[in-house]
Design a protein around this motif. Structure first.
Motif, PDB file in Angstrom:
ATOM      1  N   UNK A 192      -2.321  10.956   1.739  1.00  0.00           N
ATOM      2  CA  UNK A 192      -2.661   9.595   2.133  1.00  0.00           C
ATOM      3  C   UNK A 192      -1.551   8.935   2.940  1.00  0.00           C
ATOM      4  N   UNK A 193      -1.887   7.803   3.501  1.00  0.00           N
ATOM      5  CA  UNK A 193      -0.908   6.992   4.215  1.00  0.00           C
ATOM      6  C   UNK A 193      -1.042   5.534   3.810  1.00  0.00           C
ATOM      7  N   UNK A 194       0.003   4.773   4.103  1.00  0.00           N
ATOM      8  CA  UNK A 194       0.055   3.333   3.826  1.00  0.00           C
ATOM      9  C   UNK A 194       0.371   2.630   5.140  1.00  0.00           C
ATOM     10  N   UNK A 195      -0.273   1.489   5.383  1.00  0.00           N
ATOM     11  CA  UNK A 195      -0.033   0.768   6.633  1.00  0.00           C
ATOM     12  C   UNK A 195       0.508  -0.629   6.349  1.00  0.00           C
ATOM     13  N   UNK A 196       1.332  -1.128   7.289  1.00  0.00           N
ATOM     14  CA  UNK A 196       1.938  -2.454   7.159  1.00  0.00           C
ATOM     15  C   UNK A 196       2.469  -2.878   8.520  1.00  0.00           C
ATOM     16  N   UNK A 197       2.876  -4.124   8.595  1.00  0.00           N
ATOM     17  CA  UNK A 197       3.502  -4.614   9.817  1.00  0.00           C
ATOM     18  C   UNK A 197       4.991  -4.284   9.814  1.00  0.00           C
ATOM     19  N   UNK A 198       5.597  -4.429  10.984  1.00  0.00           N
ATOM     20  CA  UNK A 198       7.032  -4.215  11.160  1.00  0.00           C
ATOM     21  C   UNK A 198       7.607  -5.435  11.882  1.00  0.00           C
TER      22      UNK A 198
END
Length: 372
Positions: A111-117
């Protein structure tokens, strides 16, 4: 192969979380009698007197284990914010809830996790520790959220999407319509985790938080903390409001007694002290307006904030950058947060202090800019 070579492969290159500098650290380093800390977004009023009395009365209970699952605190939280007790999971700071969500929901190597930078570094740290891919996309230049870019990161293996609102370090908060649209557009298997550590400082919460409408969104988890508004950063106490099934799974694997008995007592007392919360809100709101006005007069760029801190850029004509400015302030006994680690080398974050702290900071900043 030696013993040292048998640790997880991601560990040798691991970069630890970098906290703000401590008051004692700066006092000892520079031989100062008085140090003002405006770096870690702590409560400008300290700890509630009601909480202090509760801790004093119950100090003799420190030898006892807390009741498993902190049911009394869960009940107090649930009553305060209007959610079922079965949806509340308390932890050793909201950091523990973040860790639980990553370990329970995301499959290592799949799996992967997404977020802002930029984002709260603990999201990335825990993903890396757990062997989960962490994907990020840049914020807009005004620190608002580029939802389309974020959604482009998602696929059939996206387990979690982290969004912080009000965001850190900018204090920006998107309106509920944007969060609602995001929740509906994410892949079906993705849990949207909305980190509301600073939501207590937002005056019109229903315009910025979906928590009161949580039943409409079974794919959202909410994180909150006692560290900021309630002045309990040192007690390490936070909580998640999760879908009931997920709360159950988290409680099954959560380390026992991670919330100590005095932290639970402090949390229950803090929730009861509405006077302290109201005064904190007044001090933060007033201080935020004062600092914004005064900093702009000195040439700083001050970004709009709904949190208990301000993101500011150094004046264009300043003879030095943010890092040097922060170092000069340290020598004067004022701790600020440089944002080089956020890839914002000309920026710093300033926690709203009490009236005296704000005045001393402004006077010192003015002196440093004028004379170095």
């Amino acid at each position: 192969m030696g013993l040292k070579d048998t640790v997880l492969p991601q560990i040798p290159n691991f970069e630890a979380y970098t906290p703000g500098l401590a008051v004692d650290e700066i006092r000892d380093k520079y031989g100062l009698a008085d140090v003002i800390k405006l770096a870690s977004n702590e409560n400008p009023l300290g700890t509630s007197p009601v909480v202090q009395r509760a801790l004093t009365r119950n100090a003799d209970m420190a030898f006892r284990y807390a009741q498993a699952g902190t049911p009394k605190l869960n009940a107090a939280i649930a009553k305060k914010i209007g959610v079922p007790e079965q949806c509340v999971v308390t932890g050793n700071g909201s950091d523990e809830i973040i860790d639980l969500l990553v370990r329970v929901k995301a499959r290592p190597g799949v799996d992967n996790i997404i977020a802002f930078d930029p984002c709260f570094s603990v999201y990335k740290l825990q993903a890396k520790l757990c062997g989960v891919e962490f994907r990020q996309t840049k914020l807009n230049s005004d620190f608002s959220f580029d939802w389309d870019a974020l959604l482009k990161l998602a696929d059939e293996n996206t387990a979690l999407c982290f969004v912080t609102t009000p965001d850190n370090p900018s204090g920006y908060a998107p309106r509920v319509e944007e969060l609602e649209a995001l929740a509906k557009r994410l892949p079906e298997q993705c849990l949207l985790v909305i980190d509301e550590a600073y939501m207590d400082f937002v005056e019109d919460q229903d315009a910025y938080s979906l928590l009161s409408r949580r039943e409409e969104f079974p794919n959202i988890a909410f994180l909150r903390t006692f560290s900021k508004m309630y002045g309990l950063a040192g007690m390490r106490l936070g909580y998640g409001v999760l879908p009931e099934w997920l709360a159950d799974y988290c409680l099954r694997v959560k380390l026992p007694f991670s919330v100590n008995i005095l932290a639970e007592i402090a949390g229950i007392a803090a929730l009861s002290d509405t006077t302290f919360v109201e005064e904190t809100m007044r001090v933060v709101t007033t201080g935020r307006e004062y600092l914004t006005e005064q900093l702009k007069k000195m040439g700083f760029v001050v970004w709009p904030s709904k949190a208990n801190f301000l993101l500011v850029d150094m004046p264009a004509d300043a003879p030095f950058g943010a890092k040097e400015f922060v170092e000069k302030m340290l020598r004067c006994g004022i701790i600020l947060r440089p944002l080089g680690s956020y890839n914002l080398p000309r920026s710093l974050r300033i926690t709203i202090g009490n009236e005296r702290e704000n005045n001393v900071f402004i006077e010192t900043a003015r002196e440093i800019l004028a004379h170095g």
